[in-house]
Enzyme design. Structure first.
Site, short mmCIF file in Angstrom:
data_model
loop_
_atom_site.label_atom_id
_atom_site.label_comp_id
_atom_site.label_asym_id
_atom_site.label_seq_id
_atom_site.Cartn_x
_atom_site.Cartn_y
_atom_site.Cartn_z
N PRO A 9 97.60 18.12 -20.95
CA PRO A 9 96.91 19.42 -21.05
C PRO A 9 97.43 20.22 -21.84
O PRO A 9 98.44 20.66 -21.89
CB PRO A 9 96.37 19.84 -19.76
CG PRO A 9 97.27 19.30 -18.77
CD PRO A 9 97.81 18.06 -19.15
N ARG A 17 99.99 27.75 -29.50
CA ARG A 17 100.23 28.11 -28.24
C ARG A 17 101.66 28.62 -27.86
O ARG A 17 102.65 27.73 -28.09
CB ARG A 17 100.01 26.89 -27.26
CG ARG A 17 99.90 27.28 -25.96
CD ARG A 17 100.08 25.62 -25.10
NE ARG A 17 100.21 25.94 -23.83
CZ ARG A 17 100.71 25.22 -22.90
NH1 ARG A 17 100.96 23.94 -23.46
NH2 ARG A 17 100.89 25.10 -21.83
N TYR A 22 106.92 27.32 -27.09
CA TYR A 22 107.06 25.92 -27.39
C TYR A 22 107.24 25.20 -28.88
O TYR A 22 107.20 24.31 -29.14
CB TYR A 22 105.46 25.33 -26.97
CG TYR A 22 105.24 25.41 -25.57
CD1 TYR A 22 105.90 24.73 -24.59
CD2 TYR A 22 104.25 26.37 -25.14
CE1 TYR A 22 105.74 24.73 -23.23
CE2 TYR A 22 103.95 26.34 -23.82
CZ TYR A 22 104.58 25.75 -22.89
OH TYR A 22 104.41 25.86 -21.70
N HIS A 79 103.43 19.82 -12.42
CA HIS A 79 103.49 20.64 -10.86
C HIS A 79 102.48 20.52 -10.00
O HIS A 79 102.66 21.26 -8.85
CB HIS A 79 103.76 22.12 -11.54
CG HIS A 79 104.58 22.45 -12.94
ND1 HIS A 79 105.80 22.10 -12.80
CD2 HIS A 79 103.99 22.70 -14.09
CE1 HIS A 79 106.30 22.16 -14.09
NE2 HIS A 79 105.35 22.69 -14.90
N ASP A 86 101.16 9.19 -8.43
CA ASP A 86 100.72 7.81 -7.77
C ASP A 86 100.41 6.54 -8.91
O ASP A 86 100.74 5.58 -8.74
CB ASP A 86 99.41 7.93 -6.85
CG ASP A 86 99.97 8.80 -5.60
OD1 ASP A 86 101.11 8.78 -5.26
OD2 ASP A 86 99.09 8.97 -4.84
N GLU A 97 109.79 11.37 -18.38
CA GLU A 97 109.32 12.50 -18.46
C GLU A 97 109.75 13.55 -19.44
O GLU A 97 111.44 13.63 -19.36
CB GLU A 97 109.20 13.20 -17.01
CG GLU A 97 108.47 14.66 -16.87
CD GLU A 97 108.47 15.18 -15.42
OE1 GLU A 97 108.61 14.55 -14.57
OE2 GLU A 97 108.57 16.36 -15.31
N SER A 101 110.03 22.75 -23.20
CA SER A 101 110.68 23.95 -22.70
C SER A 101 111.59 23.35 -21.48
O SER A 101 111.26 22.19 -21.02
CB SER A 101 109.78 24.87 -22.25
OG SER A 101 108.94 24.45 -21.06
N ARG A 106 112.14 28.79 -16.12
CA ARG A 106 110.87 29.36 -16.41
C ARG A 106 110.28 30.05 -14.82
O ARG A 106 111.37 29.93 -13.94
CB ARG A 106 109.85 28.56 -17.21
CG ARG A 106 110.52 28.45 -18.58
CD ARG A 106 109.44 27.55 -19.34
NE ARG A 106 108.20 28.20 -19.54
CZ ARG A 106 107.07 27.49 -19.88
NH1 ARG A 106 106.95 26.46 -20.09
NH2 ARG A 106 105.98 28.47 -19.98
C1 DQA Z 1 105.46 21.65 -20.64
C2 DQA Z 1 105.83 22.71 -19.29
C3 DQA Z 1 104.95 22.98 -18.41
O1 DQA Z 1 105.32 23.57 -17.25
C4 DQA Z 1 103.71 23.47 -19.23
O2 DQA Z 1 102.79 23.55 -18.22
C5 DQA Z 1 103.33 22.82 -20.35
C6 DQA Z 1 104.36 22.17 -21.19
C7 DQA Z 1 106.66 21.50 -21.79
O3 DQA Z 1 106.52 20.84 -22.63
O4 DQA Z 1 107.43 22.49 -21.86
O5 DQA Z 1 102.13 22.66 -20.63
O6 DQA Z 1 105.27 20.29 -19.98
#
Ligand code: DQA
Length: 157
Positions: A9, A17, A22, A79, A86, A97, A101, A106
């Site tokens: 999302p 954004r 980012y 988070h 799952d 993953e 950032s 953070r």
């Molecule tokens: C993110 C880090 C997440 O905490 C955040 O909610 C994002 C982007 C990142 O790519 O740094 O939407 O996944």
């Protein structure tokens, strides 16, 4: 070899954004870079983005038959989402993953990933390079699996 890249999302808003967090690249720029990396390696990418948890669960479910590895930036669902965790565990396709950032530098609520324990690894904090490194890892893992499977087929003959 096919690899599925999933953007979670709000990643459709990249570029506008929080560019200080980012970066200035748009999602289309990241996808272009990934496609260039993939084509150099002879890998086919399917790239998807959704703001909806259920869509992401469905993408992962379909990967079972369609992809040899997954690169996922679950964004805020990192988070919170037991459902995505799952789905990754159930589909059995190795996942990497990625985060633009450094989630550990953070807010405290970002320090926990529900997804990381079911992934082969995590890349966090390198901006667009997180995706390139994640893709590289996914390709290496998929190649390794392919070799192992070919080896076990041979030994069972
Ligand atoms: C993110 C880090 C997440 O905490 C955040 O909610 C994002 C982007 C990142 O790519 O740094 O939407 O996944």
């Amino acid at each position: 070899m096919r690899i599925l890249v999933i953007h979670g999302p709000n990643l459709n808003l990249l570029g506008e954004r929080q560019p200080d967090v980012y970066g200035k690249h748009k999602l289309a720029d990241i996808n272009r870079l990934l496609r260039a990396d993939a084509s150099r390696e002879g890998v086919t990418l399917r790239i998807v983005q959704s703001n909806h948890e259920g869509d992401i669960v469905d993408f992962i479910g379909k990967a079972k038959k369609a992809a040899q590895a997954i690169v996922i930036n679950p964004a805020a669902y990192t988070h919170t989402s037991v459902a995505i965790r799952d789905a990754i565990e159930a589909c059995g396709v190795p996942a990497v993953e990625v985060h633009l950032s450094n989630i550990y530098a953070r807010e405290k609520f970002r320090h926990t990933s529900l997804i990381a324990p079911v992934c082969r690894g995590q890349v966090s904090g390198f901006g667009v390079m997180s995706y390139s490194l994640g893709l590289q890892a996914a390709i290496a893992i998929a190649n390794e699996r392919k070799k192992q499977r070919a080896g076990s087929r041979k030994s069972s003959r």
